[in-house]
Design a protein around this motif. Structure first.
Motif, PDB file in Angstrom:
ATOM      1  N   SER A 131      -5.846  -0.236   1.246  1.00 41.43           N
ATOM      2  CA  SER A 131      -4.940  -0.297   2.401  1.00 41.43           C
ATOM      3  C   SER A 131      -5.731  -0.342   3.701  1.00 41.43           C
ATOM      4  N   LEU A 209       2.648   2.180   5.067  1.00 44.75           N
ATOM      5  CA  LEU A 209       3.445   1.813   3.895  1.00 44.75           C
ATOM      6  C   LEU A 209       2.988   2.610   2.680  1.00 44.75           C
ATOM      7  N   THR A 233       0.347  -1.902  -2.827  1.00 49.70           N
ATOM      8  CA  THR A 233      -0.461  -2.048  -1.614  1.00 49.70           C
ATOM      9  C   THR A 233      -1.038  -3.448  -1.510  1.00 49.70           C
ATOM     10  N   ALA A 236       1.840  -5.878  -0.697  1.00 46.06           N
ATOM     11  CA  ALA A 236       2.241  -5.747   0.705  1.00 46.06           C
ATOM     12  C   ALA A 236       1.213  -6.383   1.631  1.00 46.06           C
TER      13      ALA A 236
END
Length: 312
Positions: A131, A209, A233, A236
């Motif tokens: 991330s 997120l 992750t 996204a």
């Protein structure tokens, strides 16, 4: 930086001057708030580094200093009642804009150093690791969109040396035309600030997120597995990068954000469908594993955002 944000709020309240179609203190306010969020997020990411913290500290310090210089230059032009970006109307205006360009390059290079450190770091939770890595890379691409804005427009090229303003936020229409409230993004043509904003704030959105997924894990058993969180992750991040590319492409074609043509809508639809399909696939139950790391992750004992190392 926070102090300059407060000063800008005061300017918005008590200074009624307008510049390029918006209140003159709008730009320093937006820049100050953005820099505060950007620097705070990078400072948190630097705490995740198990090694290279000294290099990270220097890179972060250089980035913060460059941001402060940029804000001082912008505020100076606001006080003078002059346009800060793209302004070459006088030798002094041109010198300030060139100084801004140097600070932006320094800022971008410092952020690149931090991104490389994050790519090399061994962070405990793989979802956390990716991330911050992907968020920082997309943010670098978003910041790089700013370099596209300094190109002269067709009208400016036609004016040649007589063009006092060289570069623009908008594509296909002049800056200062009809715009959205608050953001000031053009509504009759393309606007590179949209992709610039969207890309840079991947730095906050993608880790947030993941934080939301962790918060929901006690209620949804599937999210307790670290492998599922990692998959989501990655999905996204990929979807976010695709939307960033789409908004950049749309702006470069001179299209307003809320007035897309059929090609843009088709690309947006394909991005949404692929993102939804990838999310469904990511939520599928992972294959059983008896490894200690997997077992502890499934039990919810491992949480992201911890400052430890893992073996890849």
């Amino acid at each position: 930086m926070a102090l300059l944000a407060l000063v800008s709020v005061g300017g918005l309240l008590f200074d009624d001057r307008m510049l390029v179609g918006v209140p003159i203190w709008t730009k320093p306010f937006k820049f100050a708030v953005s820099f505060v969020a950007y620097c705070m997020t990078l400072a948190w990411m630097l705490t995740l580094l198990p090694r290279g913290r000294r290099v990270g500290w220097w890179a972060g310090t250089v980035l913060a200093a460059a941001s402060a210089v940029e804000m001082v230059l912008i505020t100076t032009q606001v006080v003078r009642g002059r346009q800060s970006h793209f302004n070459n109307e006088t030798p002094f205006d041109s010198a300030l804009f060139q100084a801004m360009g140097i600070t932006v390059v320094v800022l971008w290079l410092a952020a690149l150093v931090i991104a490389v450190l994050l790519l090399r770091a061994k962070i405990l939770d793989r979802a956390t690791a990716w991330s911050v890595r992907l968020g920082s890379l997309i943010a670098l691409a978003g910041a790089a969109v700013g370099f596209l804005m300094v190109r002269p427009t067709p009208a400016q090229r036609a004016a040649g040396v007589d063009a006092g303003i060289v570069g623009a936020h908008s594509v296909g229409v002049p800056d200062g035309g009809p715009s959205m409230p608050v953001t000031g993004w053009a509504t009759t043509g393309g606007d590179l600030r949209i992709a610039h904003f969207f890309g840079m704030h991947a730095l906050q959105v993608i880790p947030l997120l993941l934080l939301a997924l962790v918060a929901l894990a006690p209620r949804f058993a599937r999210l307790r597995d670290e492998r599922v969180r990692l998959r989501l992750t990655l999905v996204a991040s990929g979807t976010y990068a695709a939307v960033f590319a789409l908004t950049t492409w749309q702006a470069l074609r001179g299209q307003a954000l809320l007035d897309p043509d059929g090609t843009t809508l088709a690309a947006a639809g394909a991005t949404a469908l692929l993102g939804a399909a990838a999310t469904w696939a990511a939520l599928r139950a992972p294959a059983p594993s008896s490894s200690p790391a997997s077992t502890s992750a499934s039990a919810g004992t491992e949480t992201p955002f911890a400052d430890k190392e893992f073996t890849a």
